[in-house]
Design an enzyme around this catalytic site. Structure first.
Site, PDB file in Angstrom:
ATOM      1  N   LYS A 155     -13.153  -4.517  11.409  1.00 46.65           N
ATOM      2  CA  LYS A 155     -13.918  -3.607  10.556  1.00 46.65           C
ATOM      3  C   LYS A 155     -15.339  -3.412  11.088  1.00 46.65           C
ATOM      4  CE  LYS A 155     -11.165  -4.950   6.554  1.00 46.65           C
ATOM      5  NZ  LYS A 155     -11.106  -5.763   5.315  1.00 46.65           N
TER       6      LYS A 155
ATOM      7  N   VAL B 276       0.825  -1.208   0.000  1.00 43.54           N
ATOM      8  CA  VAL B 276       0.000   0.000   0.000  1.00 43.54           C
ATOM      9  C   VAL B 276       0.861   1.260   0.000  1.00 43.54           C
ATOM     10  CG1 VAL B 276      -1.747   1.323   1.257  1.00 43.54           C
ATOM     11  CG2 VAL B 276      -1.903  -1.179   1.150  1.00 43.54           C
TER      12      VAL B 276
ATOM     13  N   GLU C 241     -10.387   6.173   5.992  1.00 47.70           N
ATOM     14  CA  GLU C 241     -11.242   5.514   5.009  1.00 47.70           C
ATOM     15  C   GLU C 241     -10.676   4.166   4.578  1.00 47.70           C
ATOM     16  OE1 GLU C 241     -14.408   4.799   3.378  1.00 47.70           O
ATOM     17  OE2 GLU C 241     -14.357   6.985   3.489  1.00 47.70           O
TER      18      GLU C 241
ATOM     19  N   GLY D 117      -6.068  -4.752  -1.577  1.00 44.18           N
ATOM     20  CA  GLY D 117      -5.080  -4.611  -2.637  1.00 44.18           C
ATOM     21  C   GLY D 117      -4.403  -3.259  -2.580  1.00 44.18           C
TER      22      GLY D 117
ATOM     23  N   VAL E 179     -11.338   0.255   6.223  1.00 42.13           N
ATOM     24  CA  VAL E 179     -12.482  -0.625   6.003  1.00 42.13           C
ATOM     25  C   VAL E 179     -12.851  -0.641   4.521  1.00 42.13           C
ATOM     26  CG1 VAL E 179     -14.894  -1.094   6.560  1.00 42.13           C
ATOM     27  CG2 VAL E 179     -13.387  -0.126   8.303  1.00 42.13           C
TER      28      VAL E 179
ATOM     29  N   LYS F 118      -6.839  -0.809  10.664  1.00 33.80           N
ATOM     30  CA  LYS F 118      -8.108  -1.268  11.236  1.00 33.80           C
ATOM     31  C   LYS F 118      -7.930  -1.910  12.608  1.00 33.80           C
ATOM     32  CE  LYS F 118      -7.611  -5.278   8.242  1.00 33.80           C
ATOM     33  NZ  LYS F 118      -6.606  -4.674   7.352  1.00 33.80           N
TER      34      LYS F 118
ATOM     35  N   GLY G 192     -11.302  -1.203   1.665  1.00 31.63           N
ATOM     36  CA  GLY G 192     -10.432  -0.775   0.576  1.00 31.63           C
ATOM     37  C   GLY G 192     -10.865   0.515  -0.077  1.00 31.63           C
TER      38      GLY G 192
ATOM     39  N   ARG H 136      13.432  -2.046   6.408  1.00 34.79           N
ATOM     40  CA  ARG H 136      14.560  -2.574   5.629  1.00 34.79           C
ATOM     41  C   ARG H 136      15.006  -1.512   4.616  1.00 34.79           C
ATOM     42  NH1 ARG H 136      10.945  -6.731   6.108  1.00 34.79           N
ATOM     43  NH2 ARG H 136      10.056  -6.336   4.048  1.00 34.79           N
TER      44      ARG H 136
ATOM     45  N   ILE I 167     -13.686   1.281  -1.387  1.00 30.66           N
ATOM     46  CA  ILE I 167     -15.111   1.606  -1.308  1.00 30.66           C
ATOM     47  C   ILE I 167     -15.329   2.773  -0.350  1.00 30.66           C
ATOM     48  CG2 ILE I 167     -17.408   0.733  -0.769  1.00 30.66           C
ATOM     49  CD1 ILE I 167     -16.296  -2.093  -1.195  1.00 30.66           C
TER      50      ILE I 167
END
Length: 433
Positions: free
Chosen positions: A207, A17, A131, A306, A134, A107, A136, A49, A138
């Protein structure tokens, strides 16, 4: 008037992410500047790292000292995507103390100790946006916090974990067993090497706690959420569901009691009718229904995990927080004024699908029906099927009407004690009707 001095952003974590957040900040820099009203500059990236090559990120920005980064004093926004409880909690509260607002995707921390973060943000007059924590990409948190702030939300129901939805979908559509479906999810990158957080329902429960707290304006912690995973779901359960015109989904359900005096939050597998919109949510997608007095029923659907989808939610929060910084305002903080108690699972009113292995002889159905009656549970349908000739066993499937979960659990325990009941093959709740 456009401000030329950039707003400085510190990024904590540069994994799937975090690296995508950095990439979007670089490739969409001009658009972000136009939307915010000032340039945004990546001022530092904290990682564990430092030797790892991170394409598109200036190596001079990399540091292993996250604490020093959030303490710099010239940082406007800290983006936290490292996850876990510590050091994330300390880093976020330290960021507030040194004048930065925070955008988080954490979360687990928000569900475990969101109150500490809210209070620190309020004490220092800074924003806490999350946002991405929870569902992704949406948009769900902001609609609950802002768009529905004038309405009364009564129920939040949905699929909030893509890994488990993919597994159950493969078990249903392809007839795969649980282990086979999990292996496929792992190979495709939907499941972690250790999938426990997903398949045992911890991810979805965190969530659910966040959603319930926002929806009902009360404090709900992870420990308040009843949690069951999907590891015990079998192909036979999916087959039984199909016979009922249903499928099986791992659902997060947050409800306000009918009298409005308490709330419940739970995560567990459930059968839902094929006619329900959630039944058609396939693969690793998420979907959430929100039911409110005035707005009615709203559905939010899209990719729930994702790098790119989650980064999209992070960047949306980043734009909002940066706009607030420029205007000298802050967005919504914690709203927990109702102080509603969180009831246990035993008080939840639900339906059960119970599959029993019973002796194949007269009077068994009457004995089973008597146990249900003694516990005050009404039977909706019964299906009995004899097995191989001479085996002496039959399969008995009972679907109940709605009753308190405690009464249903007591019924199952009593059934186990009957001499004519050889075993309880499966138990599953029925939702969405």
């Amino acid at each position: 008037m456009m401000r030329t001095r950039p707003l400085k952003v510190a990024l904590l974590g540069c994994g799937v992410v975090g690296s995508e957040v950095a990439r979007i900040m670089a490739t969409h820099a001009d658009d972000l500047t136009a939307r915010i009203g000032a340039p945004v500059e990546l001022a530092g990236v904290a990682v564990r790292r430092p030797s790892k090559v991170r394409e598109g990120i200036d190596p001079a920005l990399i540091t292993t000292d996250a604490t020093a980064l959030v303490k710099r004093g010239d940082i406007d926004v800290v983006v936290e995507v490292i996850g876990g409880i510590e050091p994330a909690r300390t880093l976020i509260t330290t960021a507030f103390e040194h004048g930065a607002s925070v955008v988080s995707a954490n979360k687990a921390l928000l569900a475990e100790d969101g109150t500490t973060l809210y209070e620190a943000a309020e004490r220092h007059g800074r924003d806490l946006y999350f946002e991405a924590a929870v569902a992704g990409a949406i948009p769900l948190i902001r609609p609950l916090r802002e768009s529905l702030a004038g309405d009364k939300v009564n129920r939040v129901l949905g699929i909030v974990n893509g890994t488990t939805n993919f597994i159950l979908d493969r078990m249903d559509s392809a007839g795969a067993g649980y282990s086979e479906a999990l292996d496929e999810a792992t190979a495709l990158g939907y499941a972690e090497a250790d999938p426990t957080a997903d398949v045992e329902g911890f991810d979805a429960a965190a969530k659910a706690a966040i959603l319930a707290g926002i929806a009902f304006h009360t404090r709900v912690r992870l420990d308040d959420v009843h949690r069951e995973g999907i590891t015990e779901v079998t192909s036979a359960d999916l087959a039984s569901a199909k016979q009922m015109g249903c499928t099986v989904k791992l659902l997060a359900i947050c409800e306000r009691a009918a009298d409005g005096r308490s709330v419940t939050a739970r995560v567990h597998p459930a059968m839902i009718p094929l006619t329900h919109p959630l039944a058609s949510v396939r693969e690793a997608y998420n979907a959430v229904f929100v039911e409110a007095d005035a707005a009615g029923q709203l559905m939010f659907y899209g990719p729930g995990a994702g790098g790119s989808p989650t980064a999209s939610a992070v960047l949306g929060d980043l734009v909002a927080v940066c706009r607030n910084r420029l205007s000298g305002a802050t967005g919504p903080g914690e709203s927990a004024y109702t102080r509603l108690p969180v009831s246990g699972m035993g008080e939840v009113v639900t339906r059960y699908h119970i599959s029993l292995d019973v002796a194949d002889k007269p009077g068994v159905l009457a004995q089973v029906a008597t146990v249900f009656a003694e516990h005050g549970v009404s039977i909706d349908t019964v299906r009995q099927k004899g097995r191989q000739e001479g085996a002496g066993e039959a399969s008995l499937v009972v679907v109940t009407h709605r009753a308190p979960d405690a009464a249903l659990s007591g019924t199952v325990e009593a059934l186990r004690k009957l001499d004519t009941v050889r075993g309880v093959a499966s138990i599953m709740r029925v939702e969405g009707e």
